[in-house]
Design a protein around this motif. Structure first.
Motif, short mmCIF file in Angstrom:
data_model
loop_
_atom_site.label_atom_id
_atom_site.label_comp_id
_atom_site.label_asym_id
_atom_site.label_seq_id
_atom_site.Cartn_x
_atom_site.Cartn_y
_atom_site.Cartn_z
N MET A 85 31.99 -0.11 17.73
CA MET A 85 32.45 -1.49 17.51
C MET A 85 31.66 -2.47 18.36
O MET A 85 31.30 -3.56 17.91
CB MET A 85 33.95 -1.62 17.83
N LEU A 86 31.37 -2.05 19.58
CA LEU A 86 30.60 -2.93 20.46
C LEU A 86 29.24 -3.26 19.85
O LEU A 86 28.82 -4.42 19.83
CB LEU A 86 30.41 -2.24 21.81
N LEU A 89 29.66 -5.64 17.04
CA LEU A 89 29.85 -7.01 17.53
C LEU A 89 28.51 -7.62 17.95
O LEU A 89 28.22 -8.78 17.65
CB LEU A 89 30.82 -7.01 18.72
N LEU A 90 27.68 -6.83 18.62
CA LEU A 90 26.38 -7.36 19.04
C LEU A 90 25.53 -7.72 17.82
O LEU A 90 24.90 -8.78 17.78
CB LEU A 90 25.63 -6.34 19.91
N SER A 92 26.63 -8.68 15.04
CA SER A 92 27.21 -9.83 14.35
C SER A 92 26.69 -11.14 14.93
O SER A 92 26.84 -12.19 14.33
CB SER A 92 28.74 -9.79 14.44
N ASP A 93 26.08 -11.07 16.12
CA ASP A 93 25.57 -12.30 16.74
C ASP A 93 24.07 -12.16 17.02
O ASP A 93 23.56 -12.78 17.93
CB ASP A 93 26.35 -12.57 18.04
N PHE A 596 31.11 -7.23 11.18
CA PHE A 596 31.82 -8.43 11.62
C PHE A 596 31.05 -9.69 11.22
O PHE A 596 30.72 -10.51 12.07
CB PHE A 596 32.03 -8.40 13.14
N ALA A 597 30.74 -9.80 9.97
CA ALA A 597 30.01 -10.99 9.52
C ALA A 597 30.85 -12.22 9.82
O ALA A 597 32.01 -12.28 9.47
CB ALA A 597 29.73 -10.88 8.03
N GLY A 598 30.27 -13.16 10.50
CA GLY A 598 30.96 -14.40 10.83
C GLY A 598 29.93 -15.38 11.35
O GLY A 598 28.73 -15.23 11.05
N GLU A 599 30.39 -16.35 12.13
CA GLU A 599 29.44 -17.30 12.69
C GLU A 599 28.45 -16.55 13.57
O GLU A 599 28.83 -15.70 14.37
CB GLU A 599 30.20 -18.35 13.51
N LYS A 600 27.16 -16.89 13.42
CA LYS A 600 26.12 -16.25 14.22
C LYS A 600 25.46 -17.28 15.11
O LYS A 600 25.51 -18.47 14.81
CB LYS A 600 25.03 -15.68 13.29
N ARG A 601 24.83 -16.82 16.17
CA ARG A 601 24.10 -17.77 16.99
C ARG A 601 23.01 -18.43 16.16
O ARG A 601 22.56 -17.89 15.15
CB ARG A 601 23.55 -17.13 18.25
N ILE A 620 21.08 -10.46 23.45
CA ILE A 620 22.44 -9.92 23.38
C ILE A 620 23.20 -10.21 24.67
O ILE A 620 24.22 -9.59 24.95
CB ILE A 620 22.45 -8.41 23.07
N SER A 621 22.68 -11.15 25.46
CA SER A 621 23.37 -11.63 26.67
C SER A 621 23.70 -10.51 27.67
O SER A 621 24.72 -10.56 28.32
CB SER A 621 24.67 -12.36 26.29
N PHE A 645 31.85 -18.31 22.84
CA PHE A 645 30.91 -17.79 21.85
C PHE A 645 29.53 -18.45 21.99
O PHE A 645 28.51 -17.84 21.68
CB PHE A 645 31.48 -18.03 20.45
N GLN B 434 38.89 -17.79 23.97
CA GLN B 434 37.54 -17.56 23.44
C GLN B 434 36.59 -18.62 23.98
O GLN B 434 35.50 -18.31 24.44
CB GLN B 434 37.59 -17.56 21.90
N ARG B 450 35.50 -12.86 16.85
CA ARG B 450 35.78 -12.26 15.53
C ARG B 450 37.28 -12.22 15.26
O ARG B 450 37.72 -12.40 14.12
CB ARG B 450 35.16 -10.86 15.44
N GLU B 453 38.17 -15.65 14.19
CA GLU B 453 37.76 -15.92 12.80
C GLU B 453 38.75 -15.29 11.81
O GLU B 453 39.06 -15.88 10.77
CB GLU B 453 36.34 -15.38 12.55
#
Lengths: 681, 579
Positions: A85-86, A89-90, A92-93, A596-601, A620-621, A645, B434, B450, B453
């Motif tokens: 999952m981690l 998540l990475l 996804s951004d 986790f498709a969503g807002e991306k950088r 990836i910070s 975010f 967040q 996420r 969202e």
């Protein structure tokens, strides 16, 4: 010393070491993205999490000291799913294409396009050809006949026009041949395994190529007297000259010691069972040559010709006498080939297609065909064929487009008040082909008579316990692109190789990659700095001359023109594609990059510095660059900005890197797990 | 005339009072008393924020408290005071059930006058320990008081001091954590604004106990009045030798600096707070090492919340036993809560730990402001949880709340009535955390995004069947794998609402329905046949989303409707409803 247990192994460990180091001393590799040896642990990335069973706690292994009595598990299900999952998540951004879209989504064979264009631009033709052959052994043929799905997804579409990719393969191959090629890699030592391949079309030849390179001995059974299958007998010579086929395919067969039994029809001249019993593996790639019926009255008349038969006769130089007016029915490449061939035989040709131009599979050739005098009738379907005197009367009906069907294309619906009749001399039907599987054991076939194969391994299902029987290419899929058959050939070779090595047969690993998204969804900023450069065009021989022969119509460009064109490539693939921990772990942990498709950088690069390049959108910070610059270099160039975010790592105070005192020591590049920061050159 | 015989007018000038207009009221009184023998004074918040501006009239024999005073009333009030006709408007129920220890001086003294504090036994505790109590004895006293950290985690204060005391080092630090950031929490602000010396005294005592010479007050810059008053208090205390070298000639040196925080919520976390004082970005680090071993500049450091420190002088003065008489088995003493949300009497209350939520909300807070039933209570801010009405009898102590899925936290109690959508509330709190994630840990930075969202799409009516499962999966992994409490607790509002209000999530996702009718994406306004085509709604609609000829039934264009509900409220024929 402290006694502790890791994955069931109890051991004494040096006091004060981290769980990460302790595990390493036992040979247990815990993944990490932010850990830097000799620097204080940071614990940001979180992928090194492990479970301390007797404390019921999940902790980062890099930042947690091993203490007496700990009972640690580093790879249990819950830890593995946390890491997965981690990574998801990475991803996804992470705004980056590991592999450029031309290769990943465009090319069915995943040819390293960016790579060969780069080599070509440097004049390294032999290396470029070798790179193509890693995925597809037919660069010259593909360079002439591939409809270039790669160019459709080329990101340069968003700047001006796609890079001319297809023809470059042919040029590279020609340059290679002129310097003594084609050159192939060395064959591996003989495995003493024998494989039979049925059919010497693109899939069969490709499988033979890779299997032979892997040291297996290959026998191809070919019904015809020559190699090539549909490449030779289905594609007209003005697109693919015979000598090119001969040179490219003969080289493979000759140099790689591939044994071909010509004029042998399996199932007739030799039993399927016999072949199976004689070889360690058998691969069926017998193509798809039977023509579909149009299902209209009168289609059995001798003047109604099947396109496949028509093209076959032309291929083996049998004269075909066509009348003055000829109608071709169909919209695929076979219909197009028939129409343009008929035009070369001097007929007035009309191509009739029941959908519109937009839906037509062979629309890439419409302009050239029109130049050659072919007339197009879109949204028309035949209803019946009548014969009177020496003429055929084709009763037609016009169509309108309805809702999209299963293929995603809008379904044509007859418009009953629009019937009309054409008086013609010949009709050539090109409404699809199907595979003749009648000679195969019926248990291998579906109710509809199709071969059923495992989609990853290409093993034939229901082959009564055999795991060494494979099928591929048009024989399985129905008529498809040559490049698709080539891809299948390579993948089957991988499966067969796995079988021969005694490992699990899982098939070739699909390319694992992160992507920025679909061509039309990409942010415009991505292209704002790309300069427009006109695309080169391959000149065609004059259309009047074209109609007088079956000579190849595509001419060529000079070396400089090809070089210029190869330099139009935007190099969308990531510089770190083979050296990226995110990609490596993502692959290892089977992370779904789109979970986790969503807002991306946002798209953000800082290429201001000559040597050190920042791709903030790929960061990836993990903070490694910040810490290494701070602790080792004491330059304090990078820092985190913003919160939540939108937090990210950039040169402090939002400066450009060139405006900092960065001296390009490259320490940050060494520790960056992705291409967030990298050293040029 | 002696001061005691003078009538004093005292205006509450805490931030809550000032934002209700108390400065103007103060100025109006200043003008109006000219030529009278009345004296004007100010104090800070007494906790009854719902009554602000509050003006106390201190007469010879009694105090009269006036609520919601406006400037216009001032001449009349002066007249009434002078003519002895002033009437008390105090609402005593609010105070009756409280036990004020931390807030004992709030609203009673002028926070800018050290003498006011001294008159209330101020700095007596410090003097007492400097005279004849050893640091170890101070620690043992605090331990036996049962005081636990009031900032949220509830760690035993005496034990924390002991750990710092036992760390061997030439230099140590104590820090007062006044980086109060939970939405709906304002007790620390009120204590510093209202009784700053009490905090300084507590901090000095903690310094003495652990052996620190230097203390910091880390206060958020968004509390300008608190910053001003604490700085003033430090200066005054130094001038009286209650801080500085050789305090009261008793050999203890102690200095306090104020550090203003730049507004990052996570700086309330100890390690991030320390980083911030050191001039670094406020980002937490993994514990251990705890600040008690290696804190500010690497030295042993003790950090206590404002409220914790404010309780210390009282405990020293009155003895640990007396403090421990208050409270519950494992949670001794009193706790200040901020009552916020849809509550009639919002403000600060200090009650014995262990009082039930129901008592606090209904008997002190007088129920919801709407008069509608309570639906849920959010406790402990964005790291806390939502408890349903059925759990209002839960005693408010650390253990009981934790067992129910909420936390005591810093003491924020946000009351919600039945018109509140629980999915939206979870979304609100998660959006807060967040935004405040420092960005270091992947799970906190991206996992909460996420989750947010997912919650956003659920409230918009675009939820998917798998969303609840995804939320739980994300929440458990974020909770287990983040480094600091901000990340670990960020999913709590989602988890607790999922625990008690799962139906509402399902309704949003499956039935596309929000029972509280607050998710606009799920509301549809409709016009029935009762419509006579009067055009009232058409004229009122700000989005021009209603069509129709006059005297004919109108229609709402769904794509244009912004779901503001104005049409429904203007319709005189009950022809518009929403579902």
């Amino acid at each position: 010393m402290s006694k502790a247990t890791i994955n069931g192994i109890t051991n004494d460990f040096v006091d004060g070491i981290s769980i990460l180091e302790a595990a390493k001393s036992l040979g247990i590799e815990i993944p990490t993205l932010c850990h830097i040896e000799n620097l204080e642990a940071f614990g940001s990335c979180g992928i090194c999490v492990v479970e301390i069973k007797n404390q019921n706690k999940v902790v980062p292994a890099c930042a947690t000291k091993l203490l007496e009595g700990m009972d640690i598990e580093t790879h249990n299900d819950s830890i593995l799913s946390t890491r997965k999952m981690l990574l998801e998540l990475l991803f996804s951004d992470h705004l980056g294409d590991c592999v450029p879209p031309c290769s990943l989504k465009g090319c069915p064979a995943n040819i390293n396009i960016q790579g060969f264009l780069d080599l070509e631009s440097k004049g390294k033709y032999n290396e470029a050809a070798a790179l193509i052959r890693e995925k597809a052994p037919l660069p010259n043929i593909l360079g002439r006949i591939c409809p270039k799905p790669c160019e459709k997804v080329c990101l340069r579409n968003r700047v001006d026009e796609p890079v001319m990719i297809g023809v470059q393969k042919r040029y590279i191959a020609e340059k290679e041949w002129s310097s003594g090629g084609p050159f192939f890699p060395h064959r591996a030592k003989s495995s003493h395994k024998r494989v039979a391949i049925i059919g010497a079309g693109p899939a069969g030849i490709t499988a033979a190529y890779y299997l032979s390179l892997n040291g297996h001995s290959v026998v191809i059974y070919e019904k015809q007297a020559k190699l090539g299958g549909m490449m030779r007998f289905g594609i007209p010579k003005y697109r693919l000259p015979e000598d090119v086929i001969d040179t490219e395919l003969n080289a493979i067969v000759d140099k790689l010691n591939i044994d071909v039994s010509y004029n042998v029809e399996v199932g007739k001249d030799i039993d399927v069972e016999e072949i199976i019993s004689k070889f360690d593996a058998v691969v069926f790639s017998h193509g798809s040559q039977l023509s579909n019926k149009m299902n209209v009255d009168g289609e059995h008349h001798e003047k109604v010709i099947k396109a496949v038969d028509f093209l076959y006769k032309l291929a083996i130089n049998i004269d075909v006498n066509l009348g003055k007016d000829v109608v071709i029915i169909g919209g695929g490449h076979t219909a197009m080939d028939a129409a343009r061939s008929a035009a070369r035989l001097g007929s007035n040709v009309t191509l009739m297609y029941r959908r519109s131009e937009k839906e037509m599979p062979a629309k890439d050739e419409i302009k050239e065909a029109k130049d050659e005098g072919v007339v197009f009738e879109f949204l028309v379907a035949p209803e019946r064929i009548k014969r009177k005197g020496g003429k055929l009367y084709l009763h037609c009906i016009r169509m309108i487009l309805g809702e999209p069907d299963e293929s995603g294309r809008r379904k044509p619906i007859p418009n009953s008040n629009s019937r009309f009749v054409l008086e013609v001399d010949n009709i050539i039907s090109a409404v699809g082909q199907f595979t003749d599987n009648s000679w195969l054991p019926s248990s291998w076939l579906s109710e509809k008579g199709h071969l059923q194969v495992n989609p990853s391994t290409y093993q034939i299902q229901n082959s009564s316990g055999h795991n060494n029987i494979f099928a591929m290419g048009d024989a399985v899929t129905g008529p498809d692109l040559v490049v698709t058959a080539v891809a299948a050939g390579r993948k089957v070779a991988a499966s067969v190789n796995q079988l021969f090595l005694g490992s699990a047969v899982t098939g070739e690993e699909p390319v694992y990659a992160s992507t920025c998204g679909e061509l039309n969804d990409l942010p415009q900023e991505m292209f704002s700095k790309a300069k427009k450069i006109a695309r080169a065009n391959i000149p065609l021989i004059d259309k009047d001359i074209r109609l007088t022969s079956f000579n190849q119509i595509e001419e060529s460009l000079n070396e400089e023109e090809f070089r210029e064109e190869s330099l139009r490539c935007l190099k969308c693939g990531c510089v770190a594609q083979n050296d990226c921990k995110l990609r490596e772990y993502g692959y290892n942990y089977k992370a779904d990059t789109k979970k986790f498709a969503g807002e991306k950088r946002k798209y953000e690069k800082d290429f201001s510095h000559l040597d050190i390049k920042l791709e903030i959108d790929k960061c990836i910070s993990c903070g490694s660059c910040v810490r290494v610059c701070e602790s080792i270099k004491k330059y304090y160039i990078f820092g985190y900005i913003n919160r939540g975010f939108t937090s990210k790592i950039k040169p402090e105070f939002n400066r450009r890197l060139i405006d900092t005192k960065c001296d390009a020591c490259g320490k940050c590049c060494e520790v960056c797990p992705t291409a967030g920061v990298w050293k040029h050159g | 005339m002696d001061n005691k015989d003078k009538t004093i007018i005292r205006v509450g000038l805490g931030t809550c009072g000032i934002s209700a207009g108390a400065n103007d009221v103060y100025d109006a009184f200043k003008e109006a008393i000219a030529g009278t023998n009345l004296t004007l004074e100010y104090t800070s918040c007494n906790g009854m924020c719902f009554r602000e501006p509050i003006v106390d009239i201190i007469l010879k024999d009694r105090i009269i408290s006036l609520s919601n005073v406006s400037c216009g009333e001032v001449p009349r009030l002066i007249n009434e005071i002078l003519n002895n006709k002033i009437i008390d408007s105090e609402d005593n129920d609010f105070l009756v059930m409280q036990n004020r220890i931390v807030l004992e001086n709030c609203g009673h003294i002028n926070p800018d006058k050290i003498d006011d504090y001294l008159a209330k036994e101020g700095y007596q505790a410090l003097k007492k320990i400097l005279l004849d109590i050893l640091p170890e004895q101070v620690i043992s006293e605090v331990k036996s008081s049962g005081l636990r950290g009031r900032g949220g985690a509830g760690f035993p204060t005496g034990l924390k001091w002991e750990l710092a005391r036992n760390s061997k080092s030439n230099e140590k630090y104590v820090i007062c954590n006044a980086d109060e950031g939970d939405p709906g929490a304002f007790m620390d602000r009120a204590v510093i604004e209202g009784d700053p010396h009490r905090v300084l005294e507590g901090l000095a005592i903690s310094g003495y106990a652990i052996g620190a010479k230097y203390g910091y007050v880390y206060v958020r810059a968004e509390y300008p009045l608190a910053v001003k008053r604490i700085k003033q208090a430090i200066e005054d205390a130094q001038n009286r030798n209650l801080l500085g070298n050789n305090i009261l000639g008793l050999g203890f040196n102690f200095f306090i600096k104020v550090k203003e925080g730049a507004g990052a919520f996570v700086c309330g976390e100890e390690t991030a707070l320390i980083a911030s004082i050191e001039g670094k970005r406020g980002m937490p680090t993994l514990k251990p090492p705890y600040p008690a071993e290696s804190g500010l500049w690497g030295y042993p450091t003790n950090i206590n919340n404002v409220e914790t420190l404010a309780a210390i002088p009282w405990i020293i003065r009155h003895g640990a036993d007396k403090y421990a008489n208050f409270g519950a088995e494992k949670s001794k003493g009193t706790k200040v809560f901020s009552l916020a949300g849809q509550i009639s009497k919002g403000g600060l209350v200090e009650v014995e730990i262990g009082m039930s939520l129901r008592k606090i909300i209904y008997e002190i807070g007088a129920g919801t402001s709407s008069g509608k039933p309570v639906k849920a209570v959010q406790l402990g801010g964005p790291s806390g949880g939502c408890l349903p009405e059925s759990m209002l009898d839960t005693p408010v102590d650390y253990e009981s709340l934790l067992a129910k899925g909420a936390i005591m936290g810093s003491g924020g109690i946000v009351v919600m009535d039945v018109d509140t959508c629980m999915v939206d509330i979870a979304r609100y709190f998660l959006a807060f955390t967040q935004k405040e994630s420092c960005g270091k840990c992947t799970f906190c930075r991206l996992g909460t995004k996420r989750m947010l969202e997912i919650l956003e799409r659920i409230t918009l009516g675009e939820g998917r069947e798998s969303d609840v499962e995804s939320l739980i999966d994300l929440a458990s992994k974020i909770g287990a794998s983040s480094l600091c409490q901000l990340g670990k607790t960020a999913p709590n509002p989602v988890l607790s609402t999922l625990k008690y209000f799962k139906d509402e999530y399902i309704e949003h996702i499956v039935n596309k329905k929000c029972r509280a009718r607050s998710c606009k994406g799920l509301i549809n306004y409709k016009i029935t046949n009762k419509c006579i085509g009067c055009h009232l709604c058409t004229k009122a609609c700000p989005a021009k989303a209603i069509n129709g000829e006059i005297k004919e039934k109108h229609q709402i264009i769904p794509d244009l409707c912004i779901k503001c509900g104005i049409c429904e409220s203007v319709c005189k024929f009950e022809a518009i409803y929403h579902e």
